[in-house]
Enzyme design. Structure first.
Site, short mmCIF file in Angstrom:
data_model
loop_
_atom_site.label_atom_id
_atom_site.label_comp_id
_atom_site.label_asym_id
_atom_site.label_seq_id
_atom_site.Cartn_x
_atom_site.Cartn_y
_atom_site.Cartn_z
N HIS A 31 0.81 -1.22 0.00
CA HIS A 31 0.00 0.00 0.00
C HIS A 31 0.85 1.28 0.00
O HIS A 31 0.68 2.19 0.80
CB HIS A 31 -1.10 0.01 1.07
CG HIS A 31 -0.66 -0.21 2.51
ND1 HIS A 31 0.34 0.51 3.11
CD2 HIS A 31 -1.14 -1.03 3.47
CE1 HIS A 31 0.47 0.13 4.37
NE2 HIS A 31 -0.41 -0.80 4.60
N HIS A 36 -5.85 -9.08 14.27
CA HIS A 36 -5.81 -7.82 13.51
C HIS A 36 -6.55 -8.05 12.20
O HIS A 36 -6.34 -9.06 11.53
CB HIS A 36 -4.35 -7.46 13.26
CG HIS A 36 -4.12 -6.18 12.53
ND1 HIS A 36 -5.04 -5.16 12.51
CD2 HIS A 36 -3.06 -5.75 11.79
CE1 HIS A 36 -4.55 -4.15 11.79
NE2 HIS A 36 -3.36 -4.48 11.34
N GLU A 64 -6.51 -6.14 9.38
CA GLU A 64 -5.96 -5.69 8.09
C GLU A 64 -5.76 -6.92 7.21
O GLU A 64 -5.41 -8.01 7.68
CB GLU A 64 -4.66 -4.91 8.29
CG GLU A 64 -4.30 -4.14 7.02
CD GLU A 64 -3.22 -3.06 7.20
OE1 GLU A 64 -2.62 -2.96 8.29
OE2 GLU A 64 -2.98 -2.33 6.22
N ASP A 90 -3.74 -8.18 5.19
CA ASP A 90 -2.54 -9.01 5.06
C ASP A 90 -2.53 -10.11 6.12
O ASP A 90 -1.71 -11.03 6.04
CB ASP A 90 -1.25 -8.18 5.11
CG ASP A 90 -1.20 -7.20 6.26
OD1 ASP A 90 -2.26 -6.75 6.73
OD2 ASP A 90 -0.08 -6.85 6.68
N HIS A 125 -1.88 -2.13 15.27
CA HIS A 125 -1.70 -1.08 14.32
C HIS A 125 -3.00 -0.34 13.94
O HIS A 125 -2.99 0.78 13.48
CB HIS A 125 -1.06 -1.73 13.07
CG HIS A 125 -1.00 -0.97 11.84
ND1 HIS A 125 -1.30 -1.45 10.60
CD2 HIS A 125 -0.67 0.33 11.63
CE1 HIS A 125 -1.14 -0.56 9.69
NE2 HIS A 125 -0.77 0.54 10.26
N ASP A 169 1.21 -6.96 14.22
CA ASP A 169 2.14 -6.08 13.51
C ASP A 169 3.33 -5.62 14.35
O ASP A 169 4.43 -5.39 13.82
CB ASP A 169 1.40 -4.83 13.01
CG ASP A 169 0.70 -5.05 11.68
OD1 ASP A 169 1.10 -5.95 10.93
OD2 ASP A 169 -0.27 -4.32 11.40
N TYR A 223 10.50 -0.48 9.33
CA TYR A 223 9.09 -0.84 9.59
C TYR A 223 8.46 0.13 10.58
O TYR A 223 7.35 0.63 10.38
CB TYR A 223 9.09 -2.27 10.13
CG TYR A 223 7.75 -2.88 10.40
CD1 TYR A 223 7.12 -3.65 9.43
CD2 TYR A 223 7.13 -2.74 11.63
CE1 TYR A 223 5.91 -4.26 9.69
CE2 TYR A 223 5.92 -3.33 11.90
CZ TYR A 223 5.30 -4.09 10.92
OH TYR A 223 4.10 -4.69 11.18
N HIS A 242 4.86 -10.27 10.84
CA HIS A 242 5.77 -10.03 9.70
C HIS A 242 7.21 -10.26 10.16
O HIS A 242 7.59 -9.84 11.26
CB HIS A 242 5.69 -8.58 9.20
CG HIS A 242 4.36 -8.16 8.67
ND1 HIS A 242 3.86 -8.63 7.48
CD2 HIS A 242 3.45 -7.27 9.14
CE1 HIS A 242 2.68 -8.05 7.24
NE2 HIS A 242 2.41 -7.23 8.24
FE1 FEO Z 1 -1.66 -3.67 9.97
FE2 FEO Z 1 0.43 -6.17 8.73
O1 FEO Z 1 -1.16 -5.19 8.97
#
Ligand code: FEO
Length: 401
Positions: A24, A78, A80, A82, A145, A164, A192, A225
């Protein structure tokens, strides 16, 4: 595709996305991973999913251990996409699963998926669910996040699944912090944090304090991640504490662009002034550098100088985009100023200075602007501007000692 054991009966079943370069808008030059975890206790638990489009890989890893239909406990830390992008596929297969999520997460998930047939259990900080020998304890982390975010702590394993937080965008073939070059890992953590978590420094401080108050013993942090912190989870907590407290190197990053090289020439004079004050400096030409790389370098150093030509009475578009992006990241604890050139009526430096002043930065007035091609006296003035700015950076930096 195999699952990777991270603790007894706890497995990574995620995806390595070697190829993603545009996350993004964040240029992920190292790719990334979408980590999620399967626990094979009395009940089978899946913590998070992976990015939409990668469900086949996730299911293949899960099938190494169990039939996905047997998943009874689903945890969405979370929403989001991903991480939550495959919940529809999981819930479709795991008909007996209960999905544990925060209230804000539930509201968000309902906007992404048709959840009418899902068994959803809303949880808050301190709630827990026993899945056999292990306990899943939930800790809300709003805005880390997104408003929905939470972490899951497994006390029997001293394991924090941190979504995250504490992550890195780094497509690593090896999964653990002790197996990778430490300087690359540190750089990936800073990259990050700067690009994703910079706006939330105060919340991070507060949340780290909350976690300390809960007295959790942590010997492994598994983010959603990047690598898992099994050898030195304290290191990333310390890095987060430092960054949330505004830690920076005593140095300057000059972020500039140029039309006919006048601003570029001034950049050299300003740089000489900074270096002659004995201060470290880096130079980034914005048109040749991904925005996220410029943001990372900005975050590393105490001082920011912006070099911009004037175009149509305002700052150059690449600089405007950079500063607009930076404003959204809400940086603090940094000192800044601007310089540049103009052809006839000026305005670029004034525009940049106004934008810097609209942020929560210490701004060194006035900026420095030159008409057309810099002459000898302009170089001299640019050099002095660089020296003065370096002195101001040193003074300001001492406040953080
Ligand atoms: Fe806030 Fe890796 O998503």
């Amino acid at each position: 595709m195999k699952a990777v054991k991270i603790k007894e009966n706890v497995y990574w079943v995620g995806v390595i996305d070697w190829n993603v370069r545009d996350f993004h808008g964040y240029v992920t030059s190292r790719g990334t991973t979408y980590n999620n975890f399967l626990i094979t206790d009395k009940k089978i638990a899946l913590l998070d999913t992976v990015k939409y489009g990668f469900s086949d890989i996730m299911f293949e890893r899960i099938r190494c251990l169990t039939d996905p239909e047997k998943i009874e406990v689903a945890v969405c830390n979370h929403i989001e996409l991903d991480h939550a992008g495959c919940w529809d596929k999981v819930m479709d297969v795991a008909k007996n699963a209960t999905l544990y999520i925060t209230e804000r997460g539930k509201q968000g998930l309902e906007r992404y998926f048709d959840v009418t047939s899902w068994d959803i259990q809303v949880v808050k900080t301190g709630d827990s669910v026993k899945i056999g020998e292990k306990t899943l304890m939930f800790i809300e982390t709003p805005m880390l996040h997104w408003p929905d975010s939470m972490m899951t702590y497994i006390p029997e394993d001293k394991l924090l699944i941190s979504q995250d937080a504490f992550g890195q965008h780094w497509a690593q073939a090896v999964l653990f912090d002790d197996l990778v070059p430490q300087e690359v890992l540190e750089d990936a953590v800073i990259d990050y944090y700067a690009n994703i978590l910079m706006p939330f420094g105060r919340l991070i401080k507060a949340k780290l304090a909350d976690i300390q108050k809960l007295g959790l013993e942590i010997d492994m942090i598994a983010p959603d991640h990047g690598v898992i912190w099994r050898k030195n989870p304290g290191k990333v907590i310390e890095m987060y504490q430092d960054m949330a407290n505004g830690r920076a190197e005593e140095g300057v990053v000059i972020v500039y662009d140029t039309m006919w090289h006048s601003t570029e020439k001034m950049c050299r004079a300003v740089l000489d002034g900074i270096l002659d004050e004995g201060m470290y400096a880096e130079v980034i030409k914005l048109r040749e550098t991904p925005m996220s790389a410029a943001v990372k370098q900005f975050w590393k150093y105490r001082g920011l100088l912006v070099g911009t030509p004037t175009l149509n009475n305002v700052m150059f578009p690449t600089i405007a985009e950079f500063l607009q992006h930076l404003r959204g990241l809400r940086p603090e604890s940094r000192i800044a100023s601007a310089f540049g050139s103009y052809g006839w009526s000026g305005g670029g430096v004034k525009d940049a200075m106004q934008t810097l002043e609209s942020m929560n930065l210490e701004v060194v007035e006035p900026g420095y602007e030159v008409k057309s091609r810099p002459k000898k006296q302009d170089y001299d003035a640019g050099y002095e501007f660089g020296r003065l700015f370096a002195q101001k950076v040193s003074e300001y930096h001492r406040k953080f000692d």
